[in-house]
Structure formats: structure tokens, C-alpha cells
Design an enzyme around this catalytic site. Sequence first.
Site, PDB file in Angstrom:
ATOM      1  N   LYS A 125       0.845  -1.204   0.000  1.00 18.15           N
ATOM      2  CA  LYS A 125       0.000   0.000   0.000  1.00 18.15           C
ATOM      3  C   LYS A 125       0.877   1.250   0.000  1.00 18.15           C
ATOM      4  O   LYS A 125       0.642   2.200  -0.740  1.00 18.15           O
ATOM      5  CB  LYS A 125      -0.960  -0.015   1.210  1.00 18.15           C
ATOM      6  CG  LYS A 125      -2.052  -1.068   1.055  1.00 18.15           C
ATOM      7  CD  LYS A 125      -2.887  -1.264   2.310  1.00 18.15           C
ATOM      8  CE  LYS A 125      -3.855  -2.427   2.126  1.00 18.15           C
ATOM      9  NZ  LYS A 125      -4.650  -2.752   3.317  1.00 18.15           N
ATOM     10  N   GLN A 154      -4.841  -1.579   9.628  1.00 16.49           N
ATOM     11  CA  GLN A 154      -4.744  -2.901   9.009  1.00 16.49           C
ATOM     12  C   GLN A 154      -5.313  -3.973   9.951  1.00 16.49           C
ATOM     13  O   GLN A 154      -4.993  -4.008  11.143  1.00 16.49           O
ATOM     14  CB  GLN A 154      -3.275  -3.203   8.662  1.00 16.49           C
ATOM     15  CG  GLN A 154      -3.057  -4.478   7.840  1.00 16.49           C
ATOM     16  CD  GLN A 154      -3.640  -4.413   6.436  1.00 16.49           C
ATOM     17  OE1 GLN A 154      -3.816  -3.345   5.870  1.00 16.49           O
ATOM     18  NE2 GLN A 154      -3.960  -5.570   5.876  1.00 16.49           N
ATOM     19  N   ASP A 184     -11.092   2.570   3.691  1.00 16.38           N
ATOM     20  CA  ASP A 184     -11.348   1.125   3.583  1.00 16.38           C
ATOM     21  C   ASP A 184     -12.840   0.852   3.359  1.00 16.38           C
ATOM     22  O   ASP A 184     -13.214  -0.246   2.961  1.00 16.38           O
ATOM     23  CB  ASP A 184     -10.936   0.427   4.890  1.00 16.38           C
ATOM     24  CG  ASP A 184      -9.590  -0.275   4.788  1.00 16.38           C
ATOM     25  OD1 ASP A 184      -9.225  -0.701   3.683  1.00 16.38           O
ATOM     26  OD2 ASP A 184      -8.923  -0.399   5.832  1.00 16.38           O
TER      27      ASP A 184
HETATM   28  N1  GUN Z   1      -6.861  -6.981   6.138  1.00  8.57           N
HETATM   29  C1  GUN Z   1      -7.111  -7.694   5.024  1.00  8.57           C
HETATM   30  N2  GUN Z   1      -7.608  -6.915   4.045  1.00  8.57           N
HETATM   31  C2  GUN Z   1      -7.678  -5.665   4.555  1.00  8.57           C
HETATM   32  C3  GUN Z   1      -8.099  -4.420   4.019  1.00  8.57           C
HETATM   33  O1  GUN Z   1      -8.545  -4.296   2.869  1.00  8.57           O
HETATM   34  N3  GUN Z   1      -8.019  -3.354   4.868  1.00  8.57           N
HETATM   35  C4  GUN Z   1      -7.552  -3.467   6.145  1.00  8.57           C
HETATM   36  N4  GUN Z   1      -7.529  -2.369   6.896  1.00  8.57           N
HETATM   37  N5  GUN Z   1      -7.162  -4.614   6.667  1.00  8.57           N
HETATM   38  C5  GUN Z   1      -7.209  -5.707   5.875  1.00  8.57           C
END
Ligand code: GUN
Length: 288
Positions: free
Chosen positions: A52, A96, A119
Site C-alpha cells: 500500500k 490494518q 477502507d
Molecule cells: N486486512 C485484510 N484486508 C484488509 C483491508 O482491505 N483493509 C484493512 N484495513 N485490513 C485488511
Amino acid sequence: MELIDGKKTSTEIKQEIAEEVKKIIANGGRAPHLAAVLVGHDGGSETYVAHKIKSCEEVGFKSSLIRFEDDITEDELLKTVAKLNDDSDVDGFIVQLPLPKHIDEQKVIEAIDPKKDVDGFHPVNLGRLVAGLDTFVSATPSGIVDLLKRYNIPTAGKHCVIIGRSNIVGRPLSILMSQKGVDATVTVCHSRTENLKEITKTADILVAAIGKPGFVTADMVKPGCAIIDVGTTRVKSDKTKSGWKLCGDVDFENVAPLCSYITPVPGGVGPMTICSLLKNTLKAGKQR
Ligand code: GUN
């Protein structure tokens, strides 16, 4: 059978985003700023967050990584969320998941300002999606719809079967796929579904989002269907340097020859989810 190349598509989308950022800056604006909060050292989370942050650099965004050890208290994490909510330099941020067991994930998600929730996990944003209002759609469902569109895979009137009902993938995807403009007829299957195989065999578009490697086998699919594999389970492998490899929810080797389109793992849905996060951050920046 055509392989859906999520890596190539995501590179194209990132180029489009980078162009927009250049225009914003040329017009005197500032680069969108994404912050990511990472708790602990889970291998998968480390990899995702690193991707990311790298993608932010690629498109010209500002990014910040805020790291904590596993033993951070829920209170400290909630204070960090409140700080990010108030930080006028941050356009959007993510925490996350998964979080350590002593922290209530839902409480943390609900503490995020919905306007910065890139998100799309906050109930306000999920609710807006259900109501057909403008919102931040969570990254994986939005990436899947983008892939279907870019590959001109017909959705209107088609039967889309989704295996998995999580708040992050299955449930929001079911809303998106049935929205006006996409117009699929949607069935959501889950662990209590009876006669699963009979249902999946009627799918024109089959989405596997359950996190069970190789779960979808050749006898479960209709010849000619399009398959979207959301699974990314790490399984041990003596063929890779790291000692593990990513495994999808579909028995790719035996299923791929039967379908019209299929996403590989890795290189299918995964890269697209980051694009959706970038798009949401760009949107958050513009809205502020
Ligand atoms: N854990 C797995 N996929 C995601 C996501 O798209 N966003 C976040 N914040 N955590 C995750």
C-alpha cells in the site's frame, strides 16, 4: 479461457491516478495523503501494508506508516485513531486488520471518521452502500467490479454466486453486483448453505471468498463461467525462498480449463484492491 490480469489492470489504473495527482498539483492543490496503522508483525499484514505504501509512492501520494507493537492497548489505538481523524494533513487512513485479540476491531472501525474511512469498513459507509448513496466502497469488492468492467464480462441479468458473507468482501460485493448499472442476480452462499454445488453450478460469475485453499473444484462450476478468486491463504512450500506461497480458494489447475475467465492467485484480485484504496484516498482528498 482468458486469464484476468489484475497486475496489468492495476498498473493501468495507477497510471490514471498518477495523471490525476499531477493535474491536482499543477492546479495548486496538494497530493492526497494516506496513513496506515499497523499493529504487530503478522507476515501477511506486513506485506499488504508495504504494498500500500509503495503504491502511494508510485502514484505521487503522500503516505505515513504508524507502527505499534502487539501489546498496544485498545485505548492507545483509539487515541491514535482520534488523532488521525483530527489531523488536517491526512485525507484518509486505514487500520490494518486483523488486530490482536485483546482489541475490539469493531470498536476501532467505528472510531474512524467515516469521511476518512478509505477502507469503507465503517457502518456509515456500509449503510450508504446499501442505500445506493455515494460512499467509500471497500477495496476488494470495488476492485472485483472494476476487473469485470475492464474485461467486458457481462453482468446484467447474469447469475453471480458469491461464496462467503464477510463484511469486507462477500456482503458488500453482493450489494455492488445487484446495483443498477451492474444488474446481476446475486446469491450469497456461506458455511450453512445446503446443496452448495447445485447453486455454484448455476453461476455465470462465481466469486470465491472463504479463505479455504482449493475449495472450489471442477465439479462445482458451469462450463464457460467467469471465476473470481479472492482467496489469499499462505501455505507452506519448499519451492519458494520464503518457505510459503499464496493459495487461492479455487483449484486453479482443474477449474481454469472449464471457464471463460479466471483470476490467478497471486496477480488477480490482490493488486486491484490496492487500486481501489488509492481511488478512495484520491476521492477523500478531493472531498476535503
Ligand atoms: N486486512 C485484510 N484486508 C484488509 C483491508 O482491505 N483493509 C484493512 N484495513 N485490513 C485488511
